[in-house]
Scaffold this motif. Structure first.
Motif, PDB file in Angstrom:
ATOM      1  N   VAL A 177       0.864  -1.175   0.000  1.00 17.11           N
ATOM      2  CA  VAL A 177       0.000   0.000   0.000  1.00 17.11           C
ATOM      3  C   VAL A 177       0.904   1.229   0.000  1.00 17.11           C
ATOM      4  N   VAL A 178       0.646   2.178  -0.919  1.00 16.87           N
ATOM      5  CA  VAL A 178       1.548   3.314  -1.131  1.00 16.87           C
ATOM      6  C   VAL A 178       0.811   4.628  -0.928  1.00 16.87           C
ATOM      7  N   SER A 179       1.424   5.518  -0.142  1.00 13.98           N
ATOM      8  CA  SER A 179       0.955   6.889   0.019  1.00 13.98           C
ATOM      9  C   SER A 179       2.165   7.784  -0.167  1.00 13.98           C
ATOM     10  N   GLY A 180       2.098   8.745  -1.108  1.00 13.01           N
ATOM     11  CA  GLY A 180       3.307   9.531  -1.343  1.00 13.01           C
ATOM     12  C   GLY A 180       3.099  10.787  -2.152  1.00 13.01           C
ATOM     13  N   LEU A 181       4.171  11.563  -2.234  1.00 10.57           N
ATOM     14  CA  LEU A 181       4.247  12.798  -3.019  1.00 10.57           C
ATOM     15  C   LEU A 181       5.487  12.719  -3.901  1.00 10.57           C
ATOM     16  N   TRP A 182       5.428  13.121  -5.144  1.00  8.36           N
ATOM     17  CA  TRP A 182       4.238  13.448  -5.889  1.00  8.36           C
ATOM     18  C   TRP A 182       3.762  12.224  -6.629  1.00  8.36           C
ATOM     19  N   THR A 183       2.469  12.171  -6.949  1.00  3.30           N
ATOM     20  CA  THR A 183       1.895  11.006  -7.613  1.00  3.30           C
ATOM     21  C   THR A 183       2.587  10.700  -8.934  1.00  3.30           C
ATOM     22  N   GLU A 184       2.852  11.766  -9.711  1.00  2.64           N
ATOM     23  CA  GLU A 184       3.353  11.573 -11.071  1.00  2.64           C
ATOM     24  C   GLU A 184       4.847  11.281 -11.130  1.00  2.64           C
ATOM     25  N   VAL A 185       5.537  11.430 -10.016  1.00  3.11           N
ATOM     26  CA  VAL A 185       6.988  11.209 -10.016  1.00  3.11           C
ATOM     27  C   VAL A 185       7.341  10.076  -9.063  1.00  3.11           C
ATOM     28  N   CYS A 186       7.389  10.386  -7.778  1.00  2.00           N
ATOM     29  CA  CYS A 186       7.879   9.414  -6.799  1.00  2.00           C
ATOM     30  C   CYS A 186       6.968   8.194  -6.681  1.00  2.00           C
TER      31      CYS A 186
ATOM     32  N   PHE B  78       8.224   4.486  -8.433  1.00  3.25           N
ATOM     33  CA  PHE B  78       8.336   3.392  -7.462  1.00  3.25           C
ATOM     34  C   PHE B  78       7.392   2.260  -7.821  1.00  3.25           C
ATOM     35  N   ALA B  79       6.145   2.601  -8.122  1.00  8.04           N
ATOM     36  CA  ALA B  79       5.150   1.567  -8.411  1.00  8.04           C
ATOM     37  C   ALA B  79       5.553   0.721  -9.613  1.00  8.04           C
ATOM     38  N   LEU B  80       5.933   1.377 -10.697  1.00  8.11           N
ATOM     39  CA  LEU B  80       6.266   0.641 -11.908  1.00  8.11           C
ATOM     40  C   LEU B  80       7.490  -0.250 -11.703  1.00  8.11           C
ATOM     41  N   CYS B  81       8.508   0.285 -11.034  1.00  9.44           N
ATOM     42  CA  CYS B  81       9.732  -0.496 -10.836  1.00  9.44           C
ATOM     43  C   CYS B  81       9.534  -1.629  -9.833  1.00  9.44           C
ATOM     44  N   ALA B  82       8.777  -1.368  -8.770  1.00 11.31           N
ATOM     45  CA  ALA B  82       8.538  -2.420  -7.777  1.00 11.31           C
ATOM     46  C   ALA B  82       7.741  -3.574  -8.371  1.00 11.31           C
ATOM     47  N   MET B  83       6.840  -3.250  -9.281  1.00 10.27           N
ATOM     48  CA  MET B  83       6.077  -4.298  -9.956  1.00 10.27           C
ATOM     49  C   MET B  83       6.947  -5.060 -10.948  1.00 10.27           C
ATOM     50  N   LEU B  84       7.715  -4.313 -11.749  1.00  8.81           N
ATOM     51  CA  LEU B  84       8.504  -4.938 -12.812  1.00  8.81           C
ATOM     52  C   LEU B  84       9.672  -5.733 -12.259  1.00  8.81           C
ATOM     53  N   GLU B  85      10.416  -5.131 -11.343  1.00  8.70           N
ATOM     54  CA  GLU B  85      11.659  -5.743 -10.865  1.00  8.70           C
ATOM     55  C   GLU B  85      11.499  -6.510  -9.564  1.00  8.70           C
ATOM     56  N   GLY B  86      10.496  -6.151  -8.762  1.00 10.29           N
ATOM     57  CA  GLY B  86      10.326  -6.806  -7.471  1.00 10.29           C
ATOM     58  C   GLY B  86       9.143  -7.735  -7.384  1.00 10.29           C
ATOM     59  N   ASP B  87       8.293  -7.735  -8.416  1.00  7.37           N
ATOM     60  CA  ASP B  87       7.111  -8.586  -8.459  1.00  7.37           C
ATOM     61  C   ASP B  87       6.152  -8.289  -7.303  1.00  7.37           C
ATOM     62  N   TYR B  88       6.079  -7.004  -6.913  1.00  9.77           N
ATOM     63  CA  TYR B  88       5.130  -6.591  -5.880  1.00  9.77           C
ATOM     64  C   TYR B  88       3.802  -6.202  -6.512  1.00  9.77           C
ATOM     65  N   GLU B  89       2.736  -6.296  -5.724  1.00  9.26           N
ATOM     66  CA  GLU B  89       1.432  -5.748  -6.102  1.00  9.26           C
ATOM     67  C   GLU B  89       1.300  -4.392  -5.419  1.00  9.26           C
ATOM     68  N   ILE B  90       0.890  -3.373  -6.163  1.00 13.03           N
ATOM     69  CA  ILE B  90       0.843  -2.021  -5.629  1.00 13.03           C
ATOM     70  C   ILE B  90      -0.605  -1.553  -5.497  1.00 13.03           C
TER      71      ILE B  90
ATOM     72  N   GLN C  22      -3.327   1.364 -15.687  1.00 14.49           N
ATOM     73  CA  GLN C  22      -3.128   0.609 -16.921  1.00 14.49           C
ATOM     74  C   GLN C  22      -2.022  -0.436 -16.762  1.00 14.49           C
ATOM     75  N   ALA C  23      -1.051  -0.136 -15.894  1.00 13.28           N
ATOM     76  CA  ALA C  23       0.056  -1.058 -15.671  1.00 13.28           C
ATOM     77  C   ALA C  23      -0.264  -2.132 -14.630  1.00 13.28           C
ATOM     78  N   GLY C  24      -1.432  -1.997 -13.974  1.00  6.93           N
ATOM     79  CA  GLY C  24      -1.832  -3.018 -13.009  1.00  6.93           C
ATOM     80  C   GLY C  24      -1.888  -2.575 -11.567  1.00  6.93           C
ATOM     81  N   VAL C  25      -1.596  -1.304 -11.301  1.00  6.27           N
ATOM     82  CA  VAL C  25      -1.723  -0.776  -9.938  1.00  6.27           C
ATOM     83  C   VAL C  25      -3.204  -0.698  -9.571  1.00  6.27           C
ATOM     84  N   ILE C  26      -3.519  -0.975  -8.318  1.00  8.42           N
ATOM     85  CA  ILE C  26      -4.902  -0.942  -7.850  1.00  8.42           C
ATOM     86  C   ILE C  26      -5.129   0.368  -7.087  1.00  8.42           C
ATOM     87  N   PRO C  27      -6.064   1.210  -7.546  1.00 12.82           N
ATOM     88  CA  PRO C  27      -6.335   2.465  -6.851  1.00 12.82           C
ATOM     89  C   PRO C  27      -7.247   2.248  -5.653  1.00 12.82           C
TER      90      PRO C  27
END
Length: 228
Positions: free
Chosen positions: A109-118, A122-134, A158-163
C-alpha cells in the motif's frame, strides 16, 4: 485480472510505505487540498498502527530541499527509522528494497508525493523488478496539478496498480464489525478524520445511544432565557 488482485487487503497480507510526505513536496501539491492530504495520510498511518501493518517511511533530500516529514505522521510511529534517499524513485535505494523484502508482504500500500513522479516510478519499478502488487492510496497522495495526479493514476492503473482510498483500506482491514479488538480504535479514527462520517458517528453515540461527549474539557449548557 489475476487471482491475487481479487484478494481483499487484510492485516496479514500487506505492508505500507509512506514516500516523501515532506513540506517542500506538499507545497507543490495542487491536486488535493493540502490539509485534507495531511489528514488522510495521518489517518492511514493510525489505521496501520491499529492493525499492526508493517510500515516504512522514506524521504528524499531532507536537509537540502524537502524538509522534515510531517510531525503528526511521525508521531504515530515513534522511534521508527526514516530511510533517506537521493533518488526520486524509492526503488533505487537499497535500504527501501531491503525493508520491503524484510516485511515479507507482496501487497504494498503506497501513500506519497508526488503522484506523477515518486509514486509512479516506485510503483512501476517495484512491480517490474520486485514482483510486488501495488495499491495506490489516491487521496493520501498528491500531484503538482489535478491533471498530473489523474494521468499518473491512469498510467499506473493501466500497468496493473490498484487504486484505493485511505478509508477504504482501513475498512477493508477491519472487514467485520464483530472484530471487537479493533472496533473502538477504528471508530476513534473515523470520528477524528472521516469528516461527515465521523460527525454521524459522534451524533449516533451521543444522541441515540446517550454516550458522553468525547470533548476532553467539561462544558455546561445554559438553559435558554428569553430576552425581556
Amino acid at each position: 485480472m489475476t487471482t491475487a488482485k481479487l484478494e481483499v487487503l487484510t492485516p496479514a497480507n500487506c505492508q505500507l510505505i509512506f514516500i516523501d510526505h515532506q513540506p517542500q513536496m506538499a507545497f507543490g501539491v495542487q491536486s488535493i487540498d493540502r490539509q485534507v492530504l495531511k489528514n488522510n495520510t495521518v489517518a492511514l498511518a493510525k489505521a496501520a498502527k491499529v492493525f499492526n501493518i508493517p510500515t516504512i517511511f522514506t524521504t528524499v533530500e531532507t536537509e537540502s530541499f524537502s524538509g522534515n516529514t510531517y510531525p503528526e505522521l511521525l508521531d504515530v510511529f515513534p522511534e521508527k527509522d526514516i530511510l533517506e534517499r537521493t533518488s526520486m524513485n524509492s526503488w533505487d535505494d537499497q535500504k527501501v528494497r531491503d525493508a520491503l523484502a524484510a516485511n515479507g508482504k507482496r501487497k504494498v500500500v503506497v501513500s506519497g508525493l508526488w503522484t506523477e513522479v515518486c509514486n509512479n516510478t516506485f510503483a512501476l519499478c517495484a512491480m517490474l523488478e520486485g514482483d510486488y502488487e501495488i495499491y495506490m492510496v489516491a487521496d493520501a497522495s498528491g500531484g503538482t496539478s489535478k491533471e498530473a495526479h489523474d494521468y499518473a493514476m491512469q498510467r499506473m492503473i493501466q500497468a496493473g496498480v490498484i487504486p484505493v482510498t485511505w478509508q477504504q483500506v482501513m475498512l477493508e482491514w477491519q472487514r467485520d464489525w464483530a472484530h471487537r479488538e479493533t472496533y473502538d480504535a477504528v471508530m476513534n479514527i473515523v470520528k477524528e478524520h472521516s469528516g461527515a462520517y465521523g460527525m454521524g458517528v459522534d451524533y449516533a453515540y451521543t444522541m441515540v445511544h446517550k454516550a458522553p461527549s468525547r470533548a476532553k474539557a467539561g462544558h455546561r449548557t445554559l438553559a435558554p432565557v428569553p430576552a425581556k
